[in-house]
Write an enzyme that holds these catalytic residues in place. Structure first.
Site, PDB file in Angstrom:
ATOM      1  N   TYR A 142      43.315  23.871  17.392  1.00 34.30           N
ATOM      2  CA  TYR A 142      43.757  22.483  17.540  1.00 34.30           C
ATOM      3  C   TYR A 142      44.064  22.227  19.005  1.00 34.30           C
ATOM      4  O   TYR A 142      44.873  22.940  19.612  1.00 34.30           O
ATOM      5  CB  TYR A 142      44.996  22.205  16.690  1.00 34.30           C
ATOM      6  CG  TYR A 142      45.496  20.782  16.825  1.00 34.30           C
ATOM      7  CD1 TYR A 142      44.815  19.739  16.217  1.00 34.30           C
ATOM      8  CD2 TYR A 142      46.631  20.485  17.575  1.00 34.30           C
ATOM      9  CE1 TYR A 142      45.254  18.420  16.345  1.00 34.30           C
ATOM     10  CE2 TYR A 142      47.084  19.180  17.700  1.00 34.30           C
ATOM     11  CZ  TYR A 142      46.383  18.142  17.086  1.00 34.30           C
ATOM     12  OH  TYR A 142      46.821  16.851  17.213  1.00 34.30           O
ATOM     13  N   ASP A 234      44.318  26.281  27.127  1.00 39.54           N
ATOM     14  CA  ASP A 234      45.238  25.280  26.596  1.00 39.54           C
ATOM     15  C   ASP A 234      46.609  25.940  26.492  1.00 39.54           C
ATOM     16  O   ASP A 234      46.895  26.677  25.557  1.00 39.54           O
ATOM     17  CB  ASP A 234      44.741  24.807  25.233  1.00 39.54           C
ATOM     18  CG  ASP A 234      45.656  23.776  24.587  1.00 39.54           C
ATOM     19  OD1 ASP A 234      46.799  23.602  25.063  1.00 39.54           O
ATOM     20  OD2 ASP A 234      45.237  23.154  23.589  1.00 39.54           O
ATOM     21  N   LYS A 263      54.650  19.631  26.661  1.00 45.96           N
ATOM     22  CA  LYS A 263      55.910  20.158  26.152  1.00 45.96           C
ATOM     23  C   LYS A 263      56.915  20.506  27.250  1.00 45.96           C
ATOM     24  O   LYS A 263      57.512  19.626  27.848  1.00 45.96           O
ATOM     25  CB  LYS A 263      55.623  21.329  25.215  1.00 45.96           C
ATOM     26  CG  LYS A 263      54.736  20.912  24.013  1.00 45.96           C
ATOM     27  CD  LYS A 263      54.568  22.000  23.013  1.00 45.96           C
ATOM     28  CE  LYS A 263      53.584  21.609  21.921  1.00 45.96           C
ATOM     29  NZ  LYS A 263      54.049  20.575  21.003  1.00 45.96           N
TER      30      LYS A 263
END
Length: 444
Positions: A142, A234, A263
């Site tokens: 994802y 990522d 984040k």
């Protein structure tokens, strides 16, 4: 626990928001509890129930809910000086300087507003830089809600995994299982001249927590170099959480061409970033011709929160604390599993942790006590998940329907399914860990 207020709030939410939530993962059955506020390493819901929080906003809250005074003051100052300007500010330069100073593979940064936006922009940059269209991702991975990676299938036989995405997007996306060196070699042998980039998490964090086998990232690095493609890490989840200030790429000693962040780099506020080698990142407009822009990019409040968070982390023993607690949790859970559920697997590293409800395997002498590291000498090596499909074969329904609700009733807030990571923060204490382990012991 009483949840009347949360149930009423969900009833209201269903009338004005699709599914009653603004992110689908929050749609916990039969209904989610609504958080009123955070308190250190805990959250308190609308009914006054208190939980040890190991969700931590799905990772951004390295420092927990009570921000240190320097972070709070910086956020309040920036907010009081005006919401935003549509013009550059010094604080975004300072945060960029901090990131490039500490992360090995990053020489230049472009800030955006989410992890999804970061990965979308990184893929576009890779395609623009190489003049190629195809990208390689890991099966089941994802990388945000973007059309190029919301695919399902194997190798070149992929299709969109959601309605609303044209088939033509999936035609340019190739998938391989994480940790499968043979598969990625074969994909490059067949499509190498058309591949713009390999996009992968250093550690799968959205599909269980799966550690790379020895040499896997080096294989990706070698193949992308050989065929003139880019390697994109990522690090939206792992960035500034795994491997300290050097991130996971520093921990594994592999320098990607591009890195995506989110984040923690925004200190808990909406953020994303694309970093990498200057010769590549400078292909973004206005320096180059690959379009990228955003009204809220480099938002001063977010930049201040991210900068002061990372400064605080650098000047204090935050990683020592959170990593030690993470190790205690993983080791303690492993001891419980050995007695009560020996087929299950403890995964995670640093301040990330999870239990995968694997169906096979036993504990034996010399097992990985602090979480699976894909050590071939471990007696559980053949049974530990190596990729997303292995996690899918675990008892995901048991985890979600029985285990999660029981832990919630014990006052422990975990990510609500088998797949997303769980996190320790600087606000957690030894007492929190002991209480959580007692809950695991009662529930498992």
């Amino acid at each position: 626990m009483n949840h009347d207020e949360s149930r009423d709030l969900y009833d209201r939410a269903l009338s004005v928001m699709p599914g009653g939530v603004n992110s689908s993962v929050r749609a916990i059955r039969p209904y989610p509890f609504f958080v009123q506020k955070g308190d250190g390493g805990h959250v308190i819901d609308a009914d006054g129930n208190r939980y040890i929080d190991f969700v931590m906003g799905y990772g951004p809250l390295l420092l927990g809910h009570d921000l240190p005074e320097t972070v709070r003051a910086a956020v309040q100052q920036r907010a009081s000086e005006g919401p935003m300007y549509g013009a550059p500010t010094e604080v975004e330069v300072e945060l960029a300087e901090f990131v490039t100073r500490h992360v090995p593979g990053v020489e230049m940064v472009r800030f955006v507003n989410s992890g999804t936006e970061a990965t979308v922009s990184a893929v576009r940059l890779a395609r623009g830089y190489t003049g190629r269209d195809k990208i390689v991702i890991m099966e089941g991975s994802y990388h945000g809600a973007q059309e190029s990676t919301l695919v399902e299938g194997e190798r070149e036989h992929t299709a969109p995994s959601s309605p609303g995405i044209p088939e033509s997007f999936a035609e340019h996306t190739l998938t391989v299982p994480f940790n499968d060196k043979t598969a990625v070699h074969e994909v490059f042998e067949e499509h190498g001249d058309d591949i713009a980039a390999v996009l992968t998490e250093p550690i799968l964090g959205n599909h269980g927590i799966v550690h790379p086998i020895e040499g896997y990232h080096e294989t990706l690095r070698d193949l992308t170099d050989q065929y003139g493609a880019l390697l994109i890490f990522d690090e939206v989840i792992t960035g500034f959480r795994v491997g300290g200030l050097q991130c996971a790429q520093g921990k594994f000693g592999v320098d990607p061409d591009l890195t995506t962040f989110g984040k923690i780099v925004g200190g808990g506020f909406p953020v994303g970033a694309i970093g990498g080698k200057s010769e590549i990142v400078e292909h973004f407009t206005p320096a180059g011709d690959v379009f990228q822009s955003g009204t809220f990019s480099g938002h001063p409040v977010t930049m201040a929160a991210g900068l002061e968070t990372l400064r605080y982390v650098a000047e204090n023993d935050v990683y020592d604390h959170v990593n030690a607690l993470g190790e205690r949790l993983r080791s303690g859970i492993a001891d419980i599993l050995e007695d009560q559920a020996p087929a299950y697997t403890v995964v995670g590293t640093d301040s990330m942790f999870k239990v995968i409800f694997t169906r096979d395997g036993e504990f034996g002498k010399g097992h990985c006590e602090g979480g699976c590291t894909q050590d071939p000498t471990c007696p559980r090596y053949e049974f530990c998940p190596k990729n997303g499909a292995d996690v899918d074969r675990a008892e995901t329904e048991r985890w979600e329907r029985l285990f999660w609700p029981a832990m919630k009733e014990e006052g422990v807030f975990l990510t609500p399914n088998q797949f997303e990571s769980q996190f320790v923060s600087a606000a957690h204490t030894d007492e929190d860990v002991e209480q959580a382990l007692e809950a695991y012991k009662r529930v498992l």
